[in-house]
Design a protein around this motif. Sequence first.
Motif, PDB file in Angstrom:
ATOM      1  N   GLU A  97       7.655  16.361  69.946  1.00  0.00           N
ATOM      2  CA  GLU A  97       8.564  15.531  70.736  1.00  0.00           C
ATOM      3  C   GLU A  97       8.562  15.995  72.192  1.00  0.00           C
ATOM      4  OE1 GLU A  97      13.146  13.803  70.602  1.00  0.00           O
ATOM      5  OE2 GLU A  97      12.662  15.663  69.542  1.00  0.00           O
ATOM      6  N   LEU A 101       7.379  13.959  75.614  1.00  0.00           N
ATOM      7  CA  LEU A 101       8.232  13.845  76.794  1.00  0.00           C
ATOM      8  C   LEU A 101       7.534  14.393  78.035  1.00  0.00           C
ATOM      9  CD1 LEU A 101      11.678  14.818  75.260  1.00  0.00           C
ATOM     10  CD2 LEU A 101      11.150  12.660  76.396  1.00  0.00           C
ATOM     11  N   THR A 126       9.609   4.787  72.009  1.00  0.00           N
ATOM     12  CA  THR A 126      10.106   5.998  72.639  1.00  0.00           C
ATOM     13  C   THR A 126      11.169   5.614  73.655  1.00  0.00           C
ATOM     14  OG1 THR A 126       9.467   8.039  73.788  1.00  0.00           O
ATOM     15  CG2 THR A 126       8.355   6.014  74.462  1.00  0.00           C
ATOM     16  N   GLU A 225      13.785  12.340  72.863  1.00  0.00           N
ATOM     17  CA  GLU A 225      13.524  10.924  73.116  1.00  0.00           C
ATOM     18  C   GLU A 225      14.744  10.070  72.777  1.00  0.00           C
ATOM     19  OE1 GLU A 225       9.024  10.036  71.955  1.00  0.00           O
ATOM     20  OE2 GLU A 225       9.955  11.440  70.552  1.00  0.00           O
ATOM     21  N   ASP A 274      15.989   9.096  65.260  1.00  0.00           N
ATOM     22  CA  ASP A 274      15.028   8.158  65.842  1.00  0.00           C
ATOM     23  C   ASP A 274      14.941   6.853  65.063  1.00  0.00           C
ATOM     24  OD1 ASP A 274      13.901   9.445  63.716  1.00  0.00           O
ATOM     25  OD2 ASP A 274      11.934   9.725  64.631  1.00  0.00           O
TER      26      ASP A 274
END
Length: 309
Positions: A97, A101, A126, A225, A274
């Motif tokens: 992750e 980013l 995302t 995210e 997510d």
Amino acid sequence: MKFLVDVFKNSEVFNSLEKAVVRGGSVCATGLSAVHKAHIIYSLCCRKSTTAFCVASDEREAQTICNDLASMGMRAYFYPERDFNFRDIQSASREYEHARLKVLLKLIDGECDVVVSCIDAASQFTVPKEFLRDCVLTLKEGLEISIEKAVRTLTLLGYERFDAVEGSGQFSLRGGILDFFMPDSDYPVRCEFWGDEITDLSYFDIETQRRFKKADKITLSPSTEIVIEDRAALADKIEHKAKLLRSKNSAKAKEKLFSEAELIRSGAMIANADKFINQIYDKPESLFDYLDRNTLVFASEFTAIQERG
């Protein structure tokens, strides 16, 4: 590696390839090995002075192409795929992750020459580009900001609190000293406060805990995210969705969703948040939304990409 560009200048095949790309068309080159693919990407980017995005057949090939381009001097970054989590695992690695980013932030800041990924990763939702751009916080010496506000911002942006910073996405607070490690940085940052004023901003070494370089300013970027700005609103959306379930097996799903909504409302984090990304952001985006119109797009092993997609 600039000599490659000079060599290709005398190649009729490469010149025809370049002309097709300049006109905005699509062109297919066959019979290339992995390193030759990297040569073509490098040379076209140099000749056009633009960034590139390469879709590989799978993650292994993507990593190989990325390494080859980096060895040629390009600022090349690999964008990894997200592993979907369907279990209640509270402690999960966030390495990938943070890697995603880092790539997104490099694209926003114009600090990237080429991104290499597979179609799986590039197609996944995302954090939206404008949202990511707007939620960063700039810190510098002399800035008046309370430690409490800085800690709240770090928590909102997904940083986890530890006694001492040991890895990316962590922060620690000891008196007037705030340490944090951003996903797009190679070293953690030490921020010293005198009251509500930042008096020192420096990078430090994790092993020795010693500062080694002053920082004029730091752009504090998210560590996740999934940035939940309004927890109550998200909880309401989840509960509304749960009430709409009508299937014969919906009882357990409703119970699960109501439980997670309550956790979110209370301020707790859930490991697989997510899955609510289309409820958190009005318009979730993918890696493709971070590319501008001038980006050169390369597809390695097109048939394999189609099958995988």
